[in-house]
Design a protein around this motif. Structure first.
Motif, short mmCIF file in Angstrom:
data_model
loop_
_atom_site.label_atom_id
_atom_site.label_comp_id
_atom_site.label_asym_id
_atom_site.label_seq_id
_atom_site.Cartn_x
_atom_site.Cartn_y
_atom_site.Cartn_z
N PHE A 4 7.32 -10.97 6.21
CA PHE A 4 7.19 -11.11 4.76
C PHE A 4 6.56 -9.87 4.10
CE2 PHE A 4 4.86 -12.54 0.97
CZ PHE A 4 5.94 -12.98 0.22
N PRO A 5 5.43 -9.38 4.59
CA PRO A 5 4.87 -8.16 3.98
C PRO A 5 5.81 -6.96 4.09
CG PRO A 5 3.21 -9.25 5.31
CD PRO A 5 4.52 -9.91 5.62
N PHE A 6 6.55 -6.89 5.20
CA PHE A 6 7.48 -5.79 5.39
C PHE A 6 8.61 -5.84 4.35
CE2 PHE A 6 11.39 -4.11 7.32
CZ PHE A 6 11.00 -2.80 7.53
N VAL A 7 9.14 -7.05 4.13
CA VAL A 7 10.21 -7.23 3.15
C VAL A 7 9.70 -6.89 1.75
CG1 VAL A 7 11.69 -8.92 2.01
CG2 VAL A 7 11.47 -8.94 4.50
N VAL A 8 8.48 -7.33 1.43
CA VAL A 8 7.90 -7.04 0.12
C VAL A 8 7.72 -5.54 -0.06
CG1 VAL A 8 5.83 -7.30 -1.30
CG2 VAL A 8 6.76 -9.28 -0.09
N LEU A 9 7.25 -4.86 1.01
CA LEU A 9 7.05 -3.43 0.95
C LEU A 9 8.37 -2.70 0.71
CD1 LEU A 9 5.30 -0.89 1.25
CD2 LEU A 9 5.70 -1.02 3.74
N LEU A 19 12.20 0.03 -2.99
CA LEU A 19 13.53 0.10 -3.58
C LEU A 19 13.49 -0.02 -5.10
CD1 LEU A 19 15.61 -2.04 -1.03
CD2 LEU A 19 15.69 0.44 -1.37
N PHE A 20 12.66 -0.93 -5.60
CA PHE A 20 12.51 -1.08 -7.05
C PHE A 20 11.90 0.18 -7.67
CE2 PHE A 20 12.86 -5.78 -6.54
CZ PHE A 20 13.83 -5.99 -7.50
N PHE A 21 10.95 0.79 -6.96
CA PHE A 21 10.33 2.01 -7.44
C PHE A 21 11.37 3.13 -7.53
CE2 PHE A 21 8.38 6.13 -6.55
CZ PHE A 21 7.44 6.20 -7.57
N LEU A 22 12.19 3.27 -6.49
CA LEU A 22 13.22 4.30 -6.49
C LEU A 22 14.27 4.04 -7.57
CD1 LEU A 22 13.74 4.73 -2.63
CD2 LEU A 22 12.61 6.32 -4.21
N PHE A 23 14.59 2.76 -7.77
CA PHE A 23 15.56 2.40 -8.80
C PHE A 23 15.01 2.74 -10.19
CE2 PHE A 23 17.22 -0.77 -11.84
CZ PHE A 23 18.57 -0.43 -11.80
N ASP A 56 12.75 4.96 -10.89
CA ASP A 56 12.70 6.42 -11.00
C ASP A 56 14.08 6.98 -11.33
OD1 ASP A 56 11.19 9.00 -10.55
OD2 ASP A 56 12.78 9.24 -9.06
N PHE A 57 15.10 6.43 -10.71
CA PHE A 57 16.47 6.87 -10.98
C PHE A 57 16.85 6.58 -12.43
CE2 PHE A 57 20.95 5.56 -11.35
CZ PHE A 57 21.57 6.76 -11.04
N ILE A 58 16.54 5.39 -12.90
CA ILE A 58 16.87 5.00 -14.27
C ILE A 58 16.16 5.89 -15.28
CG2 ILE A 58 16.58 3.21 -16.02
CD1 ILE A 58 18.92 2.72 -14.18
N SER A 59 14.90 6.26 -14.98
CA SER A 59 14.08 7.02 -15.94
C SER A 59 14.67 8.39 -16.24
CB SER A 59 12.65 7.16 -15.42
OG SER A 59 12.61 8.00 -14.27
N TRP A 60 15.40 8.99 -15.29
CA TRP A 60 16.01 10.29 -15.58
C TRP A 60 17.52 10.21 -15.73
CZ3 TRP A 60 19.77 11.91 -12.27
CH2 TRP A 60 19.72 11.47 -10.94
N ALA A 61 18.16 9.23 -15.11
CA ALA A 61 19.61 9.12 -15.20
C ALA A 61 20.06 8.53 -16.53
CB ALA A 61 20.15 8.27 -14.06
N LEU A 62 19.34 7.50 -17.01
CA LEU A 62 19.75 6.85 -18.26
C LEU A 62 19.74 7.81 -19.45
CD1 LEU A 62 20.68 4.22 -19.54
CD2 LEU A 62 18.27 3.61 -19.90
#
Length: 224
Positions: A7-12, A17-21, A23-29
């Motif tokens: 469970f902690p591994f999945v959360v991590l 993944l959400f952080f990378l997403f 970050d991608f949106i912040s410059w790609a959008l």
């Protein structure tokens, strides 16, 4: 790996993944939103202000009329070149003085911000992308907090006379304000009157330019 360990591994992993997403949106959008909107130079902004006879252009003419000695000394005649020069100088000192620390330049579609900081009588004054596609918003001056009001529609809120008094001594126009005075943006003319200097004229021009593209022209703005 047991359930409790997974469970902690999945959360991590999900968090990363959400952080990378994000970050991608912040410059790609912004790239996708702004790719078809041309980046305007300050010279373009000056030419546009004159061609459309915006409130900013009328205010620039007023400054020249109110303070002819200082204006001629530092800016010469009222034209696109002098307007461009004033915008550049004003923007430079606005940034250098850290005005963006206390004043934002972005009206969001939340918390009745159009009523608090928008143009009186105009409902659709939420900030939009093309407002920021110019050299005077590179980088953008959205600010981090609002100790003072948002200024992106300032051209429609106060006139030049108010701005002069406020810049020299904020207490005269806004009793209780915690904004400091900026007397070094002023000097004395040959008659001993306190008037804006080169930096002061530039800063006044820049501030009165903010939001001028949204202000509906009125007959009294045009100087005959």
């Amino acid at each position: 790996m047991g359930k409790m360990e997974r469970f902690p591994f999945v959360v991590l992993v999900a968090g990363l993944l959400f952080f990378l997403f994000a970050d991608f949106i912040s410059w790609a959008l912004p790239i996708f939103v702004l790719k078809d909107i041309p980046m305007k130079k300050v010279s373009d902004l000056a030419a546009e202000a004159k061609a459309k006879n915006t409130s900013a252009w009328a205010d620039f003419e007023r400054i020249a009329m109110y303070y002819p000695e200082q204006f001629k000394k530092y800016y010469g005649e009222v034209n696109e070149k002098s307007f461009e020069k004033a915008l550049r100088i004003g923007h430079h000192w606005y940034v250098a003085e850290g005005c963006w620390n206390c004043h934002s330049q972005m009206i969001r579609p939340v918390s009745n911000e159009t009523l608090r900081f928008g143009i009186p009588g105009v409902s659709n004054t939420v900030s939009y992308p093309s407002e920021y596609q110019n050299e005077l918003q590179a980088p953008v001056l959205w600010g981090t907090k609002r100790i003072g009001p948002d200024l992106i529609r300032e051209a429609a809120v106060h006139n030049v006379d108010w701005q002069v008094a406020h810049l020299y001594d904020p207490q005269t126009t806004s009793p209780g304000s915690n904004m400091p005075g900026y007397p070094w943006y002023f000097e004395k003319d040959k008659n001993g009157n306190i008037v804006p200097n080169e930096r002061g004229i530039g800063l006044l021009t820049y501030i009165m330019w903010l939001g001028s593209w949204e202000v509906k022209p009125t007959k009294e703005w045009a100087l005959k």
